[in-house]
Write a protein that holds these residues in place. Structure first.
Motif, PDB file in Angstrom:
ATOM      1  N   UNK A  52      19.732  71.556   5.179  1.00  0.00           N
ATOM      2  CA  UNK A  52      20.975  70.731   5.494  1.00  0.00           C
ATOM      3  C   UNK A  52      20.460  69.165   5.802  1.00  0.00           C
ATOM      4  N   UNK A  53      21.275  68.479   4.996  1.00  0.00           N
ATOM      5  CA  UNK A  53      20.834  67.058   4.931  1.00  0.00           C
ATOM      6  C   UNK A  53      21.344  66.353   6.245  1.00  0.00           C
ATOM      7  N   UNK A  54      20.551  65.646   7.112  1.00  0.00           N
ATOM      8  CA  UNK A  54      20.904  65.005   8.361  1.00  0.00           C
ATOM      9  C   UNK A  54      20.592  63.564   7.917  1.00  0.00           C
ATOM     10  N   UNK A  55      21.576  62.856   7.687  1.00  0.00           N
ATOM     11  CA  UNK A  55      21.506  61.447   7.261  1.00  0.00           C
ATOM     12  C   UNK A  55      20.927  60.466   8.290  1.00  0.00           C
ATOM     13  N   UNK A  56      21.343  60.746   9.703  1.00  0.00           N
ATOM     14  CA  UNK A  56      20.722  59.700  10.808  1.00  0.00           C
ATOM     15  C   UNK A  56      19.213  60.043  11.284  1.00  0.00           C
ATOM     16  N   UNK A  57      18.757  61.403  11.027  1.00  0.00           N
ATOM     17  CA  UNK A  57      17.514  61.832  11.512  1.00  0.00           C
ATOM     18  C   UNK A  57      16.308  62.161  10.614  1.00  0.00           C
ATOM     19  N   UNK A  58      16.492  63.468  10.267  1.00  0.00           N
ATOM     20  CA  UNK A  58      15.407  64.182   9.541  1.00  0.00           C
ATOM     21  C   UNK A  58      15.681  64.086   8.028  1.00  0.00           C
ATOM     22  N   UNK A  59      16.800  63.693   7.385  1.00  0.00           N
ATOM     23  CA  UNK A  59      16.928  63.823   6.198  1.00  0.00           C
ATOM     24  C   UNK A  59      17.411  65.331   5.691  1.00  0.00           C
ATOM     25  N   UNK A  60      16.580  65.930   4.712  1.00  0.00           N
ATOM     26  CA  UNK A  60      16.850  67.245   4.492  1.00  0.00           C
ATOM     27  C   UNK A  60      15.944  68.202   5.142  1.00  0.00           C
ATOM     28  N   UNK A  61      16.267  68.903   6.040  1.00  0.00           N
ATOM     29  CA  UNK A  61      15.392  70.054   6.888  1.00  0.00           C
ATOM     30  C   UNK A  61      15.982  71.166   6.863  1.00  0.00           C
ATOM     31  N   UNK A  62      15.211  72.237   7.253  1.00  0.00           N
ATOM     32  CA  UNK A  62      15.618  73.463   7.381  1.00  0.00           C
ATOM     33  C   UNK A  62      16.005  73.819   8.850  1.00  0.00           C
TER      34      UNK A  62
END
Length: 365
Positions: A52-62
């Motif tokens: 999943x892409x997390x725009x405000x934190x980790x970017x693309x992460x499982x």
């Protein structure tokens, strides 16, 4: 005939005293395991992961999530149980039970012939099949369900906690319980406990020898290969004899690998969408949600208290908006006068359609 489109967007949240778990099968050739699983071992029961892409934190992460199949299956069974209440004292056969519970069982050979009029008549008689779908069988083709139930996905990446434990011998944990055993069993207890420890020790030695065998094969060391292979055979024989005495090949004091959980009170984003529903089908969805509220359990390890959830969805039906809240072990609550009136009408329509319901009416023609 009017049709209804319902969109429910909100959260599924584990109760404050109930983590959420599931135990999917881990594929043999799964990729990126080091990125997905940062703790535990090969035997730890894992939550599934989604990139999943997390725009405000980790970017693309499982991130771990709860699978849609677990939610959809729970709602389908709640719908099935609701229909069963209208059967009065009549029981139904295995074919109908499988049809309602899992959509039937696919059979070998060609799919049933497609007859649009017959399919529609079947949908009208059996709103559960119309909502959730059915596999093809000898008497009917595959039927697409009109209800989409989404995964429950957290809004941020996290490393799930692992619930662990250890197998214990009840008598060793509380020696006073030996007074509950007969004389023969009490006398044999020490031998059994010692055999269990022997099994664990030999099992570890066999694992070490197997690692040495791999190295010997890699380096072409025939002498070491023969020596370690013979040793494994000897140790395996000893372990089997000890296992027979202990009654198991697993140490009763062995630590458990445990299982991953979604922590209590972590909200998971989730969506339910129904398209082109009849009023009866809409009513069955509401009845199923209401019944699920009475036993709101999802996933695995329910014997450990896992799986109790609270759900809340912002809901729109043909532009009529409100909030639907599922309070665990209480009921389903609908906020918004127009929405409540429509969904109450739908419930009444479903109940009316199920009067004098028979097994034959719910089966394909």
């Amino acid at each position: 005939m009017a049709s209804f489109n319902i969109v429910m967007t909100g959260t599924v949240t584990p109760h404050e005293a109930s983590p959420l778990a599931t135990a999917p099968i881990k594929p043999d050739r799964e990729v990126a395991t080091s990125e997905k699983y940062q703790q535990g071992d090969d035997k730890t029961a894992r939550l599934p992961r989604m990139a999943k892409y997390f725009q405000d934190t980790a970017g693309l992460a499982y991130t771990p999530y709860f699978p849609a199949a677990g939610i959809r299956g729970a709602l389908r069974r709640a719908a099935r149980d609701s229909i069963f209440t209208f059967m009065k004292d009549e029981k139904w056969g295995l074919e109908l039970h499988r049809l309602l519970t899992i959509g039937g069982v696919s059979t070998a050979g060609p799919e049933g012939s497609i007859n649009i009029s017959a399919i529609q008549a079947f949908r009208d008689r059996n709103p559960l099949i119309s909502l959730f779908g059915a596999t093809s069988g000898p008497n009917h083709p595959w039927i697409e369900g009109r209800l989409s139930v989404g995964h429950a996905i957290p809004s941020h990446a996290f490393v799930p906690p692992i619930v662990t434990g250890i197998r214990t011998d009840p008598v060793r944990r509380k020696p006073s319980e030996i007074t509950m055993l007969d004389e023969t069993s009490a006398a044999a207890l020490d031998d059994i406990c010692n055999a269990g420890r022997t099994v664990s020790r030999l099992k570890k030695q066999i694992e070490e020898c197997n690692a040495d065998i791999k190295k010997a094969r890699k380096h072409g060391d025939e002498a070491a290969l023969k020596e370690k292979t013979e040793l494994v055979e000897q140790l395996t024989g000893q372990m089997n004899r000890a296992s027979d005495l202990a009654g198991t090949s697993v140490s009763i004091q062995m630590p458990l690998s445990g299982y991953e959980i979604i922590p209590p009170l972590m909200p998971l984003n989730q969506r339910i969408v129904g398209q082109d529903l009849t009023l009866t089908e809409l009513g069955l969805l509401v009845v199923a949600l209401r019944r699920f509220a009475q036993k709101p359990l999802l996933g695995a390890h329910q014997a450990h208290g896992c799986g109790v959830v609270r759900c809340e969805w912002e809901t729109s039906v043909n532009g009529i908006k409100g909030t639907v809240t599922l309070e665990p072990f209480v009921d389903l609550f609908i906020q918004g006068d127009q929405l409540r009136a429509l969904l109450t009408e739908a419930e009444d329509q479903f109940k009316s359609s199920m009067e004098n319901c028979t097994e034959q009416a719910l089966l394909p023609a």
